[in-house]
Design a protein around this motif. Structure first.
Motif, short mmCIF file in Angstrom:
data_model
loop_
_atom_site.label_atom_id
_atom_site.label_comp_id
_atom_site.label_asym_id
_atom_site.label_seq_id
_atom_site.Cartn_x
_atom_site.Cartn_y
_atom_site.Cartn_z
N SER A 45 0.84 -1.21 0.00
CA SER A 45 0.00 0.00 0.00
C SER A 45 0.87 1.25 0.00
O SER A 45 0.56 2.23 -0.70
CB SER A 45 -0.91 0.03 1.23
OG SER A 45 -1.83 -1.03 1.18
N ASP A 175 -5.90 -1.11 -4.67
CA ASP A 175 -5.33 -1.62 -3.41
C ASP A 175 -6.34 -2.52 -2.71
O ASP A 175 -7.26 -2.06 -2.06
CB ASP A 175 -4.92 -0.46 -2.49
CG ASP A 175 -4.01 -0.95 -1.36
OD1 ASP A 175 -3.79 -2.17 -1.24
OD2 ASP A 175 -3.51 -0.09 -0.60
N GLU A 176 -6.16 -3.80 -2.86
CA GLU A 176 -7.05 -4.83 -2.29
C GLU A 176 -8.52 -4.49 -2.51
O GLU A 176 -9.30 -4.38 -1.55
CB GLU A 176 -6.73 -5.00 -0.80
CG GLU A 176 -5.29 -5.45 -0.58
CD GLU A 176 -5.07 -6.12 0.77
OE1 GLU A 176 -6.05 -6.68 1.30
OE2 GLU A 176 -3.94 -6.12 1.25
MG MG Z 1 -2.03 -2.77 2.16
#
Ligand code: MG
Ligand code: ADP
Length: 254
Positions: A45, A175-176
């Motif tokens: 991240s 991001d995810e």
């Molecule tokens: Mg992360």
């Protein structure tokens, strides 16, 4: 050779004493889909946030579409860009997070045209036409007048993807994007992302969805402890990981 969309060189990032990125090098070519895997805390991240210049880096450089994020070169001096200039650079980058963060008091359509009209000065008519194209692309054209609370989590995330695409980014960062979703809603979001990948969008995707990596990635990058420990084609890295850390990580998914 065509210029990469992303050129990250020796990127170092620390939060106070905690060194999180320890020299990341990564090029992403136009149209390439890079999936980043790695254990929690490995810096994935943070790296995405550095690409966006939401975080500044202590060493190295990140170029997006040939421009160094956050800086410009004058003679041989590197000067910090103004917030306005950084905002202009960020317009080349769309970002989708785990939490969809749609504006709850706005309809789906309003959510999507907000940035193009409010920030980029597009006409409402043009932005609306584009938004409807994007809603078609994510399979939600009929939801334009709905409010976020009326949608499932998977639908909200697909709207968030359409919203990110509304600024016509050259690069999309995920991001995810499916981590907050109920399991039965993950598939529809991944299917949308697979479509975008197939249509030639340049994407960096942080995810734990190994199936998506296998099917959609041109390249898989495995991060651990702030470094890239291994990368390559999904058919190589996922099937025959060489590094013990990649092997340990992937063994959890088998
Ligand atoms: Mg992360
Ligand atoms: P990942 O996304 O791979 O799980 P992160 O980039 O979120 O990893 O985090 C990497 C490391 O940096 C972790 O140790 C995390 O606690 C730390 N970290 C992340 N953001 C911050 C922050 N804003 N301030 C201090 N430490 C942070």
């Amino acid at each position: 050779m065509t210029q990469p969309i992303v050129q990250a060189r020796n990127v170092h990032k620390a939060y106070d004493q905690l060194e999180v990125l320890k020299g990341i090098d990564l090029d992403v070519a136009p149209g390439e889909v890079v999936v980043m895997l790695g254990p929690s805390g490995s810096g994935k991240s943070t790296f995405l946030r550095c690409i966006n210049h939401l975080e500044s880096i202590q060493q190295g450089a990140i170029l997006v579409d040939g421009e160094q994020m956050g800086y410009r070169l004058q003679g041989d001096k590197l000067l910090k860009l103004s917030e306005n200039a950084i905002a202009r650079q960020r317009r080349k980058i769309g970002m989708v997070f785990q939490s969809f963060n749609l504006y709850p008091h706005m309809t789906v359509l309003q959510n999507i045209i907000e940035a193009p009209v409010g920030i980029h000065g597009e006409s409402r008519a043009d932005a609306t036409a584009h938004a409807m194209q994007l809603l078609n692309r994510v399979g939600l054209a009929d939801k334009a007048p709905a409010y976020p609370r009326q949608l499932s989590g998977g639908q909200q995330q697909r709207v968030a993807i359409a919203r990110a695409l509304a600024i016509r980014p050259k690069l999309m960062l995920f991001d995810e994007p499916t981590s907050a979703l109920d399991p039965e809603l993950v598939g529809e979001v991944l299917a949308t992302m697979r479509d975008l990948a197939a249509q030639g969008l340049t994407m960096i995707v942080v995810t734990h969805e190994i199936g998506f990596a296998r099917e959609a990635a041109d390249r898989v990058v495995f991060m651990d402890g702030g470094v890239v420990v291994e990368q390559g084609r999904p058919g190589d890295v996922l099937v025959n990981p060489r590094h013990p850390r990649t092997q340990a990580f992937l063994s959890r998914f088998i």
